[in-house]
Write an enzyme that holds these catalytic residues in place. Sequence first.
Site, PDB file in Angstrom:
ATOM      1  N   ASP A  14       0.826  -1.217   0.000  1.00  0.00           N
ATOM      2  CA  ASP A  14       0.000   0.000   0.000  1.00  0.00           C
ATOM      3  C   ASP A  14       0.859   1.265   0.000  1.00  0.00           C
ATOM      4  O   ASP A  14       1.983   1.266   0.484  1.00  0.00           O
ATOM      5  CB  ASP A  14      -0.908  -0.026   1.248  1.00  0.00           C
ATOM      6  N   ASN A  62     -10.948  -2.738  -5.265  1.00  0.00           N
ATOM      7  CA  ASN A  62     -10.193  -1.747  -6.037  1.00  0.00           C
ATOM      8  C   ASN A  62     -10.864  -1.373  -7.371  1.00  0.00           C
ATOM      9  O   ASN A  62     -10.473  -0.396  -8.020  1.00  0.00           O
ATOM     10  CB  ASN A  62      -8.750  -2.217  -6.287  1.00  0.00           C
TER      11      ASN A  62
HETATM   12  C1  IPE Z   1      -5.318  -2.855  -0.118  1.00  0.00           C
HETATM   13  O1  IPE Z   1      -5.033  -1.516  -0.272  1.00  0.00           O
HETATM   14  C2  IPE Z   1      -5.337  -3.553  -1.445  1.00  0.00           C
HETATM   15  C3  IPE Z   1      -4.040  -3.721  -2.101  1.00  0.00           C
HETATM   16  C4  IPE Z   1      -2.874  -3.357  -1.611  1.00  0.00           C
HETATM   17  C5  IPE Z   1      -4.070  -4.371  -3.390  1.00  0.00           C
HETATM   18  P1  IPE Z   1      -6.186  -0.416  -0.403  1.00  0.00           P
HETATM   19  O2  IPE Z   1      -5.490   0.879  -0.574  1.00  0.00           O
HETATM   20  O3  IPE Z   1      -7.137  -0.821  -1.450  1.00  0.00           O
HETATM   21  O4  IPE Z   1      -6.897  -0.522   0.997  1.00  0.00           O
HETATM   22  P2  IPE Z   1      -7.750   0.555   1.808  1.00  0.00           P
HETATM   23  O5  IPE Z   1      -8.723   1.162   0.851  1.00  0.00           O
HETATM   24  O6  IPE Z   1      -6.786   1.560   2.341  1.00  0.00           O
HETATM   25  O7  IPE Z   1      -8.381  -0.221   2.902  1.00  0.00           O
HETATM   26  C1  IPE Z   2      -1.623   0.250  -3.346  1.00  0.00           C
HETATM   27  O1  IPE Z   2      -1.439   1.623  -3.371  1.00  0.00           O
HETATM   28  C2  IPE Z   2      -1.893  -0.303  -4.722  1.00  0.00           C
HETATM   29  C3  IPE Z   2      -3.259  -0.815  -4.905  1.00  0.00           C
HETATM   30  C4  IPE Z   2      -4.187  -0.810  -4.011  1.00  0.00           C
HETATM   31  C5  IPE Z   2      -3.583  -1.364  -6.212  1.00  0.00           C
HETATM   32  P1  IPE Z   2      -2.664   2.646  -3.321  1.00  0.00           P
HETATM   33  O2  IPE Z   2      -3.020   2.985  -4.718  1.00  0.00           O
HETATM   34  O3  IPE Z   2      -3.758   2.116  -2.495  1.00  0.00           O
HETATM   35  O4  IPE Z   2      -1.951   3.886  -2.624  1.00  0.00           O
HETATM   36  P2  IPE Z   2      -2.604   4.886  -1.582  1.00  0.00           P
HETATM   37  O5  IPE Z   2      -3.164   4.067  -0.477  1.00  0.00           O
HETATM   38  O6  IPE Z   2      -3.640   5.660  -2.324  1.00  0.00           O
HETATM   39  O7  IPE Z   2      -1.452   5.739  -1.149  1.00  0.00           O
HETATM   40 MG    MG Z   3      -4.178   2.315  -0.502  1.00  0.00          MG
END
Ligand code: IPE
Ligand code: IPE
Ligand code: MG
Length: 230
Positions: A14, A62
């Site tokens: 993340d 997602n």
């Molecule tokens: C979790 O991250 C999913 C992945 C890393 C693929 P998210 O960014 O989607 O999770 P939330 O929304 O912060 O819970």
């Molecule tokens: C994790 O990074 C990747 C996926 C969930 C696919 P994020 O895109 O969730 O990054 P933040 O949480 O917005 O920083």
């Molecule tokens: Mg995230």
Amino acid sequence: MNTVIPAHVGIIMDGNGRWAQKRSLVRTQGHLEGLKAAKRVVKAASDIGIKYLTLYTFSTENWKRTAEEVGFIMGLIKQYLRSEMEFSIKNKIRVRHAGDFTGLPSDIQKEISDTILETAKFDGMQVILAINYGGRDEIIRTIRRLVKNHPDMENISEDEISANLDNPDIPDPDLIIRSAGEYRTSNFLLWESAYSELYISDKLWPEWEKQDLEDAITEYNKRNRRYGGL
Ligand code: IPE
Ligand code: IPE
Ligand code: MG
């Protein structure tokens, strides 16, 4: 001190978006850097001797993001599968998938199945890509499989549920790592993580290096896993 290497490590990768935002870049740039970090960490995990590495790549939630971002991530997944084949062959890495396969675009499905097939014989580290993965979704799909085949659902056991998950032969994760400082598991390996050790780091995913994985393993070695016992 003898370091215990966790057999199965799961990573919630993340912080790609925040990494980009901090640099006034577009979110997709963060995903591009996140992919580079994933490559570094896969190599590190293989060198360290981890047997199973599950990477939370794209959750069932997602899809809520913009079509542009989703499309970009799907493109990166394809690119990753193609560009890492040589590395997988060289390091005997077996690639697998967890999640709702049929809900993925057909070109991604093909890329994943080709990779799974081409690496099926390798006995090195197994990299499980959790793509279109949700813990609740996996449990629902497991129940649906059981309902079809099980003569006595009323007496279903824990072992039978475990045996019908996406990858039943893979042991439960010993250690679950989350980057970018959020204290939640966001629907990752819900059933399997019942007794996993959790390690949360503030570092954003695109900044992850081998040392960060080593730090997580050092911390893991300080934990006392009691499993409810004494
Ligand atoms: C979790 O991250 C999913 C992945 C890393 C693929 P998210 O960014 O989607 O999770 P939330 O929304 O912060 O819970
Ligand atoms: C994790 O990074 C990747 C996926 C969930 C696919 P994020 O895109 O969730 O990054 P933040 O949480 O917005 O920083
Ligand atoms: Mg995230």
